[in-house]
Design a protein around this motif. Structure first.
Motif, mmCIF file in Angstrom:
data_model
loop_
_atom_site.group_PDB
_atom_site.id
_atom_site.type_symbol
_atom_site.label_atom_id
_atom_site.label_comp_id
_atom_site.label_asym_id
_atom_site.label_seq_id
_atom_site.Cartn_x
_atom_site.Cartn_y
_atom_site.Cartn_z
ATOM 1 N N PHE A 306 -10.119 -0.136 9.304
ATOM 2 C CA PHE A 306 -9.927 0.497 7.996
ATOM 3 C C PHE A 306 -9.221 -0.425 7.004
ATOM 4 C CE2 PHE A 306 -8.113 4.181 5.397
ATOM 5 C CZ PHE A 306 -9.347 4.549 4.877
ATOM 6 N N SER A 307 -8.642 -1.515 7.487
ATOM 7 C CA SER A 307 -7.954 -2.444 6.597
ATOM 8 C C SER A 307 -8.888 -3.577 6.196
ATOM 9 C CB SER A 307 -6.700 -3.009 7.265
ATOM 10 O OG SER A 307 -6.996 -3.541 8.545
ATOM 11 N N ASP A 308 -8.743 -4.040 4.968
ATOM 12 C CA ASP A 308 -9.564 -5.135 4.465
ATOM 13 C C ASP A 308 -9.090 -6.463 5.054
ATOM 14 O OD1 ASP A 308 -11.055 -3.394 2.984
ATOM 15 O OD2 ASP A 308 -9.977 -3.747 1.109
ATOM 16 N N ILE A 309 -9.872 -7.499 4.812
ATOM 17 C CA ILE A 309 -9.546 -8.801 5.378
ATOM 18 C C ILE A 309 -8.239 -9.349 4.818
ATOM 19 C CG2 ILE A 309 -10.817 -10.181 3.674
ATOM 20 C CD1 ILE A 309 -11.824 -11.820 6.177
ATOM 21 N N ASP A 310 -7.835 -8.871 3.633
ATOM 22 C CA ASP A 310 -6.558 -9.314 3.059
ATOM 23 C C ASP A 310 -5.387 -8.448 3.518
ATOM 24 O OD1 ASP A 310 -6.939 -6.949 1.682
ATOM 25 O OD2 ASP A 310 -7.134 -7.866 -0.301
ATOM 26 N N GLY A 311 -5.636 -7.485 4.449
ATOM 27 C CA GLY A 311 -4.560 -6.677 5.013
ATOM 28 C C GLY A 311 -4.230 -5.425 4.244
ATOM 29 N N ARG A 312 -4.945 -5.153 3.165
ATOM 30 C CA ARG A 312 -4.692 -3.926 2.419
ATOM 31 C C ARG A 312 -5.475 -2.767 3.027
ATOM 32 N NH1 ARG A 312 -6.277 -4.285 -3.404
ATOM 33 N NH2 ARG A 312 -8.064 -5.402 -2.510
ATOM 34 N N TYR A 313 -4.939 -1.566 2.893
ATOM 35 C CA TYR A 313 -5.640 -0.377 3.372
ATOM 36 C C TYR A 313 -5.145 0.836 2.589
ATOM 37 C CZ TYR A 313 -1.370 0.976 5.880
ATOM 38 O OH TYR A 313 -0.085 1.340 6.184
ATOM 39 N N ARG A 314 -5.896 1.898 2.660
ATOM 40 C CA ARG A 314 -5.512 3.148 2.000
ATOM 41 C C ARG A 314 -4.808 4.026 3.031
ATOM 42 N NH1 ARG A 314 -6.761 5.042 -2.869
ATOM 43 N NH2 ARG A 314 -8.312 3.387 -3.105
ATOM 44 N N GLY A 315 -3.586 4.421 2.730
ATOM 45 C CA GLY A 315 -2.787 5.193 3.674
ATOM 46 C C GLY A 315 -3.080 6.683 3.606
ATOM 47 N N THR A 316 -2.385 7.440 4.452
ATOM 48 C CA THR A 316 -2.583 8.885 4.462
ATOM 49 C C THR A 316 -1.930 9.561 3.256
ATOM 50 O OG1 THR A 316 -0.746 8.958 6.053
ATOM 51 C CG2 THR A 316 -2.965 9.202 6.929
ATOM 52 N N ASP A 317 -1.207 8.809 2.451
ATOM 53 C CA ASP A 317 -0.773 9.298 1.140
ATOM 54 C C ASP A 317 -1.801 8.955 0.070
ATOM 55 O OD1 ASP A 317 -0.428 6.579 1.084
ATOM 56 O OD2 ASP A 317 1.704 6.614 0.601
ATOM 57 N N LEU A 318 -2.911 8.320 0.508
ATOM 58 C CA LEU A 318 -4.024 7.871 -0.338
ATOM 59 C C LEU A 318 -3.621 6.767 -1.312
ATOM 60 C CD1 LEU A 318 -5.942 11.212 -0.980
ATOM 61 C CD2 LEU A 318 -6.364 9.458 0.754
ATOM 62 N N ASN A 319 -2.459 6.167 -1.077
ATOM 63 C CA ASN A 319 -2.046 4.994 -1.834
ATOM 64 C C ASN A 319 -2.410 3.733 -1.056
ATOM 65 O OD1 ASN A 319 -0.884 6.480 -3.983
ATOM 66 N ND2 ASN A 319 0.970 6.810 -2.760
ATOM 67 N N ILE A 320 -2.317 2.588 -1.742
ATOM 68 C CA ILE A 320 -2.675 1.310 -1.130
ATOM 69 C C ILE A 320 -1.434 0.689 -0.495
ATOM 70 C CG2 ILE A 320 -3.754 -0.933 -1.483
ATOM 71 C CD1 ILE A 320 -5.502 1.582 -2.039
ATOM 72 N N HIS A 321 -1.590 0.190 0.731
ATOM 73 C CA HIS A 321 -0.494 -0.431 1.471
ATOM 74 C C HIS A 321 -0.929 -1.799 1.974
ATOM 75 C CE1 HIS A 321 1.851 3.355 1.590
ATOM 76 N NE2 HIS A 321 0.647 3.908 1.606
ATOM 77 N N GLN A 322 0.049 -2.624 2.283
ATOM 78 C CA GLN A 322 -0.203 -3.996 2.725
ATOM 79 C C GLN A 322 0.336 -4.187 4.141
ATOM 80 O OE1 GLN A 322 -1.707 -6.795 0.907
ATOM 81 N NE2 GLN A 322 -1.706 -7.539 3.031
ATOM 82 N N LEU A 323 -0.513 -4.667 5.039
ATOM 83 C CA LEU A 323 -0.108 -4.969 6.403
ATOM 84 C C LEU A 323 0.486 -6.368 6.490
ATOM 85 C CD1 LEU A 323 -3.292 -3.700 8.291
ATOM 86 C CD2 LEU A 323 -1.031 -2.624 8.366
ATOM 87 N N LYS A 324 1.230 -6.596 7.559
ATOM 88 C CA LYS A 324 1.685 -7.939 7.860
ATOM 89 C C LYS A 324 0.515 -8.749 8.423
ATOM 90 C CE LYS A 324 6.397 -6.412 8.896
ATOM 91 N NZ LYS A 324 7.453 -6.296 9.956
ATOM 92 N N GLU A 325 0.684 -10.040 8.470
ATOM 93 C CA GLU A 325 -0.377 -10.924 8.946
ATOM 94 C C GLU A 325 -0.808 -10.548 10.367
ATOM 95 O OE1 GLU A 325 -1.328 -15.737 9.298
ATOM 96 O OE2 GLU A 325 0.674 -15.018 8.726
ATOM 97 N N ASN A 326 -2.096 -10.518 10.582
ATOM 98 C CA ASN A 326 -2.726 -10.235 11.886
ATOM 99 C C ASN A 326 -2.677 -8.768 12.294
ATOM 100 O OD1 ASN A 326 -3.413 -12.977 12.291
ATOM 101 N ND2 ASN A 326 -1.359 -13.385 13.109
ATOM 102 N N GLU A 327 -2.082 -7.910 11.482
ATOM 103 C CA GLU A 327 -2.101 -6.483 11.803
ATOM 104 C C GLU A 327 -3.401 -5.857 11.297
ATOM 105 O OE1 GLU A 327 2.651 -5.305 11.765
ATOM 106 O OE2 GLU A 327 1.420 -4.879 10.012
ATOM 107 N N LYS A 328 -3.790 -4.763 11.930
ATOM 108 C CA LYS A 328 -5.004 -4.050 11.526
ATOM 109 C C LYS A 328 -4.730 -2.557 11.485
ATOM 110 C CE LYS A 328 -8.430 -7.356 13.346
ATOM 111 N NZ LYS A 328 -7.481 -8.389 13.837
ATOM 112 N N GLN A 329 -5.343 -1.897 10.526
ATOM 113 C CA GLN A 329 -5.269 -0.443 10.407
ATOM 114 C C GLN A 329 -6.633 0.140 10.765
ATOM 115 O OE1 GLN A 329 -2.441 1.009 9.713
ATOM 116 N NE2 GLN A 329 -2.827 3.082 8.958
ATOM 117 N N TYR A 330 -6.621 1.311 11.433
ATOM 118 C CA TYR A 330 -7.863 1.936 11.875
ATOM 119 C C TYR A 330 -7.950 3.363 11.345
ATOM 120 C CZ TYR A 330 -8.922 -1.940 15.004
ATOM 121 O OH TYR A 330 -9.238 -3.178 15.502
#
Length: 951
Positions: A306-330
């Motif tokens: 669910f996270s983009d290649i740059d580590g951004r993803y849409r959270g369950t608050d429907l806002n945009i969040h940034q992951l740390k390097e090498n992390e992935k959101q599903y």
């Protein structure tokens, strides 16, 4: 010496295995069409392991069997969309539908276009799909990378128009939409839609290898015709997608921008082969081979990246969040299903991803305030029950996966368990959920109890003994629903077991099931459950009856209950652990026989080869684990329970580099050994398996006992039970109490201050609230509160039309018992009548002067519950002769706009008359209207309370 022999045997096995499997292309063994027929709800198109894109044909956009977007029985196709759900029971996704067209077609703004297709030209394997259309002139090929879909369309060499239908209107309700031509080779856009996910964000960036000649919008719709040169021979599309924004989709595309279709197809097949090669099986049965690797493939489709290649993803608050390097959101966590088998399979084969899944849960908790139950595209769908992210986390922890924040995880577990929602308050304060408190009361009580045991285990491991003790006690609350008289988990109301109980009846006290399918759900305390039933022989008898009784279901129709063997329903998850309970009854040979029966009869190499919904990998994970001879009966425990492999042997390549070998022999002694050493029970520790070695099964029979599954219960007392079928009485009422575990009972009248020791039944003569509890030196049960009402009117009624038993209102006089329900039809206070007019006769006891009669009805169109067309009343004298009549037409038409609205309506018959009797005639709405999902089906009347007003 023993170590040397074992090493030699392992080397010989490995050599033989390599000779057979070193060049196998597992991707081509997979048959993605398994589950696309029947009620499997899978899709046959291309995806990558746990990837963001599911690029697949869409043949059906409506109906339960259209949840996956495709059904094998269909003969026309709408196009190819980029997102699909694998085997769910609710539809969603199907974003960005694209259909290649040749020649002239009449595309209309308000109609979904379709063209014919044939299975004769349709082929698929893991990571690839192809078909031909337009009289075999246009070839379609699909493949994917992790975040990008690839299309290749091969057109004939002629001068016909060659173009694409790009449909952003397809299926779901649009909240916002955008379409842009970036340049002659690129398109972009967004689609924010509402369906199962209430706000699903989808963004795309599309690249064509050929120049776009022109674009035509179809009317005022969000459909576009994308034209290319008539000379176009081969058209390749690359579509990056994102849940964040178009820029994210463009970056996702750029990661594979220089790759062509052939390269990506090869890379995708390589990725699938890497995953499928984690388990090498050896069997002489080709069908078993195909079913196994297809099951492993289906197990590895979801959850989805669910996270983009740059580590951004849409959270369950429907806002945009940034992951740390090498992390992935599903995303796509069907946890009520997958906690049972899929995630325990991941603990064996996907340990690194399991860390990502758990960290996804913790991110979702921090963003949305609770752990997911059924999360979809950043949305809490509110679907299903339990807090089953908890057993996923705890199971991973005790199986050695611990690379996550333990303190945060415990905080999230407790916060979710104690949230004021979904009956949890009643569960905590009462130790049980009554049917009037919350829908699916039995299932929620049982599953919350198991979830609490998982929390207790985790807290104990972290040294939080006080928390552990609290949740261990809570985990025994399941016992408050056990009825020793019939040995079933039975719903309760007002402190008593509900009347008219039928264990095969499907009703809203259970989640997609009945009491047969839920009464053995205490996986954390199987020994305690066995003792409730009367011991091992009683458990064996209960299981024998389960698998041999009639498969006829009473009550409401539930499409999920499929794959029946007796009342065991393999097509739905609550039954999945049951065959293993023969191990706990001291009859492991029956476990093994039943497991092989299920493996052979409930799965096949055919479109309808799944006996129920795939449910995001759970149905397939069950097959994979059990074909290997193991299953996690109790997720959250450190071990796997053992059955008997279906395959001849297997080799599992673990992520840590070790190898697990599984073999079986025909040794009649039935020994099971690990590296040559006999096991002490029918389980093996997950971390032991991670060390690598040989697990050898032998024969059908074994004398090994089941593992210990027991919660220490010295301080737990079950709640006392009222033996009362009515809440309303006229003169007096007998009150009787019982303790299901023979503990002393104390009661108090109208307060909880003055407690009396209960010795024998007693009578009440007025409105009364009774408090009751069991108590010993070790502790007390929860306090049970029952309320009884004296009816001074002496009114009664006789139904001339029987209600449907699953909606009995809680007692025979529910329509005039003074208890008014709310808008939730599932909580048991309504009497329901399917597809028929209703007549009843009210006895007023004496001749009375009537001012009016009021009757309450419920309407919930989604559940096929409609207001009646009209209500007629005859006012009768003591000799049953008609004095007067009245008629009320219902001037409140059923509207499609009120499809999901639960509303209560009171109809008044206000003719003044004298009467001794009233005869009511209530006319059913009729069939479901054309716009209803169940068009033509029978509708329901739901009645609550009839009130008589006199002068």
């Amino acid at each position: 010496m023993k170590k040397t022999v074992l090493t030699l045997l392992t080397a010989l096995f490995t050599f033989g295995a390599n000779a057979q499997n070193e060049t196998r292309n597992y991707a081509h063994v997979v048959n993605p069409f398994i589950g696309t027929g029947g009620h499997g709800h899978t899709f046959p198109g291309a995806s990558s392991p746990f990837g963001m894109v599911q690029l697949s044909p869409d043949t059906r956009k409506e109906g339960w069997d259209g949840c996956g977007g495709y059904h094998y029985t269909d003969t026309t196709i709408h196009g190819f969309s980029h997102t699909h759900l694998s085997g769910t029971g609710v539809p969603d996704y199907a974003d960005l539908l694209i259909l290649p067209l040749l020649g002239k077609h009449q595309i209309k703004a308000d109609e979904t276009y379709a063209i014919p297709f044939s299975h004769a030209h349709e082929k698929a394997h893991a990571g690839y799909y192809t078909n031909t259309f337009h009289n075999n002139k246009v070839k379609v090929e699909l493949t994917t990378s992790n975040r990008t879909g690839f299309h290749r369309y091969t057109f004939p060499k002629d001068k016909q128009d060659k173009y694409l239908l790009l449909d952003l209107d397809y299926r779901d309700q649009l909240l916002d939409v955008e379409f842009n031509k970036v340049d002659k080779n690129h398109l972009s856009g967004k689609r924010i839609s509402k369906a199962w996910a209430r706000e699903q964000h989808f963004y795309f960036y599309l690249e064509c290898n050929e120049d776009i000649a022109k674009i035509e919008r179809v009317g005022k719709s969000n459909k576009y015709l994308i034209y290319f040169s008539p000379k176009t021979k081969e058209l390749e599309l690359k579509v990056g997608i994102s849940a964040v924004d178009v820029a994210g989709a463009q970056k996702n595309l750029k990661a594979v921008d220089k790759s062509n279709f052939k390269t990506v197809k090869t890379q995708n097949e390589t990725a699938w082969n890497k995953e499928l090669n984690k388990i090498e099986i050896f069997t002489s049965n080709k069908s078993v081979d195909t079913i196994f690797y297809t099951a492993l493939y289906h197990s590895f489709i979801a959850p989805n990246l669910f996270s983009d290649i740059d580590g951004r993803y849409r959270g369950t608050d429907l806002n945009i969040h940034q992951l740390k390097e090498n992390e992935k959101q599903y995303t796509v966590f069907s946890l009520w299903d997958t906690f049972r088998g899929a995630h325990p399979l991941f603990a064996l084969t996907q340990r690194e991803r399991s860390v990502d899944f758990i960290n996804t849960f913790l991110n979702q908790y921090q963003e949305g305030g609770k752990l997911p139950m059924w999360e979809l595209s950043g949305n809490y769908t509110g679907c299903m029950i339990g807090y089953h992210a908890v057993p996923v986390i705890v199971d991973a922890y005790f199986k050695g996966i611990r690379e996550f924040d333990h303190e945060l995880a415990l905080e999230a577990m407790i916060s979710t368990a104690n949230a004021k929602e979904l009956g949890k308050d009643f569960y905590r304060t009462q130790g049980v959920i009554y049917q009037e408190d919350e829908a699916e009361s039995v299932s929620k009580t049982l599953e919350y109890a198991y979830n609490d045991w998982c929390i207790a285990r985790f807290a104990e491991a972290l040294g939080k003994d006080e928390i552990a003790q609290e949740f261990y006690l809570r985990s025994l609350n399941y016992r408050n629903l056990f009825n020793p008289a019939n040995k079933f988990m039975q719903p309760k109301t007002n402190g008593a077991f509900v009347a008219n109980f039928i264990p095969s009846e499907v009703n809203f006290n259970y989640t997609e099931a009945n009491s047969w399918q839920y009464s053995l759900f205490a996986p954390h305390d199987i020994e305690g459950l066995t003792q409730l039933l009367g011991g091992q022989q009683a458990l064996e008898k209960w299981l024998d009856n389960l698998f041999s009784t009639s498969s006829d279901l009473a009550g409401r129709h539930q499409v999920d209950i499929t794959g029946l063997i007796g009342q065991y329903a393999h097509g739905n998850e609550p039954s999945h652990h049951m065959a293993y309970l023969y191990n706990y009854a001291g009859k492991p040979e029956k476990t093994r026989q039943m497991l092989h029966k299920i493996l052979k009869e409930q799965y096949s190499n055919a479109p309808d080869g799944l006996s129920g919904n795939e449910d995001c990998g759970q149905m397939s994970a069950w097959y994979v684990l059990n074909a290997l001879g193991m299953y996690s009966v109790t997720p959250g425990a450190s071990y796997y329970d053992l059955g008997l492999p279906l395959v001849d042997s297997a080799r599992i390549h673990l992520e840590n580099g070790n190898t697990l070998i599984i073999t079986k022999t025909n040794d009649p002694k039935g020994q099971i050994t690990w590296n040559g050493k006999k096991l002490t029970d029918l389980s093996i520790d997950a971390q032991t398996l991670q060390q690598g070695g040989r697990l050898q099964f032998a024969g059908l029979n074994t004398s090994l006992p089941a593992p210990n599954s027991q919660v220490h219960d010295e301080n737990f007392l079950t709640n006392p039970v009222f033996e009362a079928t009515q809440r309303v009485f006229q003169d007096s009422m007998r009150v009787k109490l019982m303790s299901t575990d023979d503990n002393p009972i104390y009661y108090s009248i109208n307060n909880a201050l003055n407690w009396n020791y209960y010795q024998d039944e007693f009578y009440i003569y007025e409105d009364t609230k009774i408090f009751a509890k069991s108590a010993t030196k070790l502790g007390e049960s929860k306090t049970v509160i029952a309320t009884f009402h004296k009816d001074f009117n002496n009114y009664s009624y006789q139904l001339l039309t029987p209600y449907d038993n699953q909606y009995n209102g809680g007692n025979e006089q529910a329509l005039m018992d003074g208890l008014k329900s709310g808008n939730n039809y599932r909580t048991g206070l309504y009497q329901g009548f399917e597809g028929k007019d209703v007549e009843l006769l009210i006895d007023l006891d004496t001749l009375v002067n009537l001012e009016r009669v009021e009757i309450s009805f419920l309407q919930y169109i989604n559940a096929w519950i409609f207001l009646p067309q009209q209500v007629e009343v005859d006012y009768l004298d003591a000799n049953m002769k008609v004095i007067a009549s009245d008629l009320v037409q219902v001037n409140d038409p059923a509207l499609e706009s009120e499809y999901n609205l639960e509303k209560k309506t009171t109809l008044a018959l206000d003719k003044e008359s004298t009467a001794r009797y009233l005869k009511l005639k209530i006319k059913n709405y009729g069939s479901c209207p054309d716009w209803h999902l169940g068009s033509g089906g029978k509708t329901w009347i739901f009645m609550d309370e009839i009130e008589i007003f006199t002068k």
